[in-house]
Design a protein around this motif. Structure first.
Motif, PDB file in Angstrom:
ATOM      1  N   GLU A 426       0.773  -1.273  -0.110  1.00 50.66           N
ATOM      2  CA  GLU A 426      -0.014  -0.225  -0.079  1.00 50.66           C
ATOM      3  C   GLU A 426       0.931   1.368   0.016  1.00 50.66           C
ATOM      4  OE1 GLU A 426      -2.597  -0.258   3.407  1.00 50.66           O
ATOM      5  OE2 GLU A 426      -4.079  -1.607   2.164  1.00 50.66           O
ATOM      6  N   GLN A 427       1.781   1.260   0.748  1.00 53.63           N
ATOM      7  CA  GLN A 427       2.719   2.513   0.677  1.00 53.63           C
ATOM      8  C   GLN A 427       3.795   2.525  -0.134  1.00 53.63           C
ATOM      9  OE1 GLN A 427       2.140   5.110   3.025  1.00 53.63           O
ATOM     10  NE2 GLN A 427       0.089   3.961   2.892  1.00 53.63           N
ATOM     11  N   LEU A 428       4.620   1.317  -0.578  1.00 54.26           N
ATOM     12  CA  LEU A 428       5.814   1.602  -1.428  1.00 54.26           C
ATOM     13  C   LEU A 428       5.272   0.786  -2.890  1.00 54.26           C
ATOM     14  CD1 LEU A 428       8.693   0.725   1.077  1.00 54.26           C
ATOM     15  CD2 LEU A 428       8.063   3.186  -0.030  1.00 54.26           C
ATOM     16  N   GLY A 429       4.123   0.291  -3.027  1.00 50.92           N
ATOM     17  CA  GLY A 429       3.877  -0.362  -4.292  1.00 50.92           C
ATOM     18  C   GLY A 429       4.758  -1.693  -4.452  1.00 50.92           C
ATOM     19  N   LEU A 430       5.322  -2.029  -3.569  1.00 51.62           N
ATOM     20  CA  LEU A 430       6.168  -3.249  -3.605  1.00 51.62           C
ATOM     21  C   LEU A 430       5.431  -4.673  -3.630  1.00 51.62           C
ATOM     22  CD1 LEU A 430       9.214  -2.274  -1.086  1.00 51.62           C
ATOM     23  CD2 LEU A 430       8.870  -2.287  -3.692  1.00 51.62           C
ATOM     24  N   VAL A 431       5.878  -5.472  -4.436  1.00 54.40           N
ATOM     25  CA  VAL A 431       5.434  -6.920  -4.688  1.00 54.40           C
ATOM     26  C   VAL A 431       6.755  -7.568  -4.581  1.00 54.40           C
ATOM     27  CG1 VAL A 431       4.242  -8.488  -5.762  1.00 54.40           C
ATOM     28  CG2 VAL A 431       3.387  -6.351  -5.737  1.00 54.40           C
ATOM     29  N   PHE A 432       6.991  -8.403  -3.458  1.00 56.65           N
ATOM     30  CA  PHE A 432       8.362  -9.072  -3.440  1.00 56.65           C
ATOM     31  C   PHE A 432       8.243 -10.353  -3.954  1.00 56.65           C
ATOM     32  CE2 PHE A 432       8.042  -6.533   0.630  1.00 56.65           C
ATOM     33  CZ  PHE A 432       9.184  -5.919   0.462  1.00 56.65           C
ATOM     34  N   ASP A 433       9.404 -10.951  -4.699  1.00 55.19           N
ATOM     35  CA  ASP A 433       9.523 -12.398  -5.175  1.00 55.19           C
ATOM     36  C   ASP A 433      10.622 -12.967  -4.250  1.00 55.19           C
ATOM     37  OD1 ASP A 433       8.916 -13.968  -7.087  1.00 55.19           O
ATOM     38  OD2 ASP A 433      11.055 -13.955  -7.725  1.00 55.19           O
TER      39      ASP A 433
END
Length: 750
Positions: A426-433
């Motif tokens: 929500e805050q950084l637009g990060l989707v981790f792999d």
């Protein structure tokens, strides 16, 4: 002033009218559970939609909705608006019939196959995704046609809200999204389409939809729109010239932060979604009944609800399915498979005994209610009469108050990671792999010796343990735990099982927990003992649980006159602007954040006395604070793409082992990287020129964690206090024990 009055016919362009949040609404089309999971006979189109396109769109919609809500819910959001409404509206439109037999759906839907002809209805209303839930002040509008404007009074509602600009997102780009955009433009709204917040069944269909909307709307990226929102807010602040107005805007900034779904530290770093704002949406009674009925037909007799405590023990209770309400009863409260476990078991017990540690502030008083996360449901191949669900733990006090939404417990470590993932998105637009390497040793149960003697990547172990490996692979596949690689490691009887990368840290941590349980069970069946102890022999290699991670970002590509947005690995550098770097600036900031918190992180990732016996020069684990490229002696190893030596694919963090609670370890690791990214830290040069050392013992690492205010704020006061107390107790208990005594305990000989 109406925006339409500023239009000069034949002269004005859509680009002349940037976003005005006070007259804007965000429309989210058809992103609901019914349309967002693959069917049983999924094809390649579904693979692209659900694994790539929709995955990216959901993350971007979440970021846009969060920003809209912050503006809408700010007490002063309408203070300078020329309208009587606040703006920043968030509207979810979704498929749901008005009748249970769906006779009211459109003729087009009735001709479009069973999926659209038989929509959710009043008896089983539509459900939303757990990672994209409507909030209390959002507007929900059910529809029964392709264009939301055809089967609802959306235009009427928008005009009542004095909305003039409509931001459109959702699925499918070339169908419901395109229909809504064309109708909205014809109805007199200024329309903006967020191309990477829309999803389609193929790249070609996505481009076709964008091309069809180009004449009716502005087409922008999520990043561009978020920037427009920020610029609008800053410009509005700048228009206030008197001291009262300035003070008012300062108050507004504080209010926005406080009303967000995150807590903040004094330096304005994102920490984590608070427990009282994290909600796991309960399944409907019908869905619960269907699951229980399916389990009974599969001859399952027990439903095991499990959690992982701070010392990495899997604690669970099994409910006989016969004890649950009849599957003919659709009252969810009467079914409600949940179990109570003493609160002290979550964070107040050391791993050597069920004895509360006084300094943890937890006693025999109180319990937490474990509720299943149905996404983790597995029938256990090694215990076929049992199904298992990992769960979230809720405070029973909240349930006694009969609140509509119970509060997640701050001692729930699985919930801790879920909240961190939500904050990152929500805050950084990060989707981790993220992926994991599980290392362990096999011992004979009769002689208590390793099952073989071999070298790294030697064929001896693979040849001699093939029956074990065949059983293991089959049972992991039955639980949907994908394995990428298996090979012998350096110590006697040692194996490494590499789990495939997943775009969800919570799912990866769950897979590791389930895989370890399966490895132990299969080894026992084959008359062996699987030992995950970090160090079993001072003269042999130890066993770790290395993590490989990167993150995904949206990228625009120009092909002729067409601009497309795709999701790509955010780690590699852009060779056109950073020729001498392996990493993108954001990836560098992420790694620097980890490096700065590394001494404290070891208390989470290597939380046993035995852990530190695995680490040292020449052990291929790393022993100082540094990173390097393809260097197995560095604690952070940058992994390069084959054939392209200047491109980094991901990083490996080696200072992790299986004595840790992986939910806590991953939370700390990712939160440290997020802080580095938010602060824009510059990554130090590779190598160990700075000679910064790491703690050499568990007590030293615990002291480092106790002094790290940021990581303690991520864990929360209750959990950090209990965790430090338990681990300090364990450090004293195991301080004088030898490696052989540790091994004897792991083998059950002690």
């Amino acid at each position: 002033m109406m925006l339409s009055s500023r239009v000069v016919a034949g002269v004005s362009k859509r680009s002349d009218f940037p976003l005005d949040l006070s007259t804007t609404a965000l429309l989210v089309i058809d992103v609901q559970e019914y349309l967002s999971s693959p069917s049983d006979d999924n094809d390649e189109k579904e693979d692209y939609l659900f694994q790539t396109s929709l995955f990216c769109a959901i993350a971007n919609i979440g970021a846009l909705a969060s920003k809209m809500r912050h503006f809408r819910d700010s007490p002063t959001s309408s203070a300078t608006s020329t309208t009587t409404t606040k703006g920043g509206e968030v509207i979810f439109t979704f498929l749901q019939a008005l009748t249970n037999d769906c006779r009211d759906v459109s003729l087009d839907y009735k001709l479009s196959g069973p999926k659209l002809a038989h929509l959710p209805g009043p008896k089983q209303p539509a459900k939303f995704l757990s990672n994209l839930q409507p909030h209390e002040n959002d507007i929900l509008i059910p529809k029964t046609s392709c264009s939301v404007f055809s089967s609802t009074r959306l235009a009427y509602i928008l005009r009542n809200l004095q909305v003039q600009q409509l931001v459109v997102t959702g699925q499918l780009t070339d169908q419901c999204v395109e229909s809504a955009v064309r109708d909205a433009a014809d109805a007199g709204f200024f329309v903006t389409v967020v191309q990477d917040a829309c999803a389609a069944q193929s790249p070609q269909q996505h481009e076709k939809g964008l091309a069809g909307m180009k004449g009716f709307a502005r087409i922008v990226s999520t990043q561009q729109l978020l920037q427009e929102m920020d610029e609008y807010i800053q410009q509005r602040r700048g228009n206030s010239t008197d001291s009262d107005a300035t003070g008012q805007h300062e108050q507004e900034t504080v209010a926005v932060v406080q009303s967000s779904s995150l807590t903040t530290t004094s330096n304005n770093d994102t920490v984590i979604t608070p427990v009282d704002q994290f909600q796991l949406p309960p399944p409907t009674a019908g869905a619960t009944v269907a699951l229980l009925r399916a389990l009974k037909r599969a001859k399952v007799q027990f439903l095991r609800l499990a959690v992982v405590d701070v010392s990495n023990a899997v604690r669970c209770k099994a409910k006989p399915l016969s004890s649950l309400a009849s599957t003919t009863n659709h009252d969810h409260d009467s079914i409600n498979p949940q179990v109570a476990i003493a609160k002290v078991c979550f964070a107040g017990m050391p791993r050597y005994a069920d004895v509360p540690v006084a300094a943890s502030n937890l006693t025999a008083t109180g319990s937490l209610m474990v509720k299943p996360d149905w996404n983790t449901l597995r029938i256990l191949p090694y215990a076929p009469a049992t199904a298992l669900c990992l769960g979230f733990a809720y405070d029973t006090q909240q349930q006694q108050q009969q609140q509509q939404q119970q509060q997640l417990s701050p001692y729930c470590t699985r919930g801790l990671l879920a909240r961190l993932v939500q904050a990152a998105r929500e805050q950084l637009g990060l989707v981790f792999d993220i992926g994991a390497e599980l290392e362990f040793q096999l011992y004979h149960t009769t002689t208590f010796t390793p099952v073989d003697g071999s070298l790294f990547a030697d064929s001896v172990t693979l040849n001699e343990q093939e029956p074990f490996l065949v059983d293991l692979l089959q049972q992991l596949q039955e639980q949907d735990i994908p394995v990428e690689l298996v090979h012998a490691e350096s110590a006697n009887g040692q194996l490494e099982v590499v789990l495939q990368h997943q775009p969800d840290p919570l799912a990866l941590a769950d897979a590791v927990v389930l895989a370890r349980e399966t490895i132990r069970a299969v080894a026992k069946y084959r008359h062996m003992k699987a030992v995950f102890l970090p160090k079993t022999n001072p003269m042999a290699a130890g066993s770790g649980c290395h993590l490989h991670f990167s993150f995904l970002e949206a990228e625009q590509e120009q092909q002729g006159t067409t601009t497309t947005t795709c999701t790509k690995n955010g780690f590699p550098c852009d060779s056109s602007t950073h020729e001498d770097s392996y990493l993108s600036p954001r990836a560098g900031s992420f790694l620097e954040g980890i490096l700065r918190h590394m001494p404290a992180l070891l208390a989470l990732t290597m939380p046993s006395v035995n852990s530190f016996r695995r680490v040292g020069p020449g052990c291929w684990t790393g022993h100082d604070v540094r990173w390097d490229v393809e260097d197995k002696e560095a604690p952070i190893r940058l992994c390069l793409e084959g054939g392209q030596p200047q491109k980094a694919t991901h990083a490996e963090f080696k200072l992790v082992d299986s004595t840790c609670n992986l939910y806590m370890a991953m939370t700390g690791l990712l939160a440290a990287g997020m802080q580095g990214m938010r602060q824009g830290l510059t990554l130090r040069p590779p190598g160990n020129d700075n000679q910064e050392t790491l703690p050499k013992t568990l007590p030293e690492s615990l002291d480092a964690l106790d002094a790290d205010s940021y990581l303690k704020s991520v864990l929360g006061e209750e959990l950090s206090t209990a965790y430090l107390a338990v681990k300090r107790d364990e450090a004293k208990h195991y301080a004088d024990k030898t490696i052989l005594e540790d091994l004897a305990e792991a083998l059950g000989k002690a």
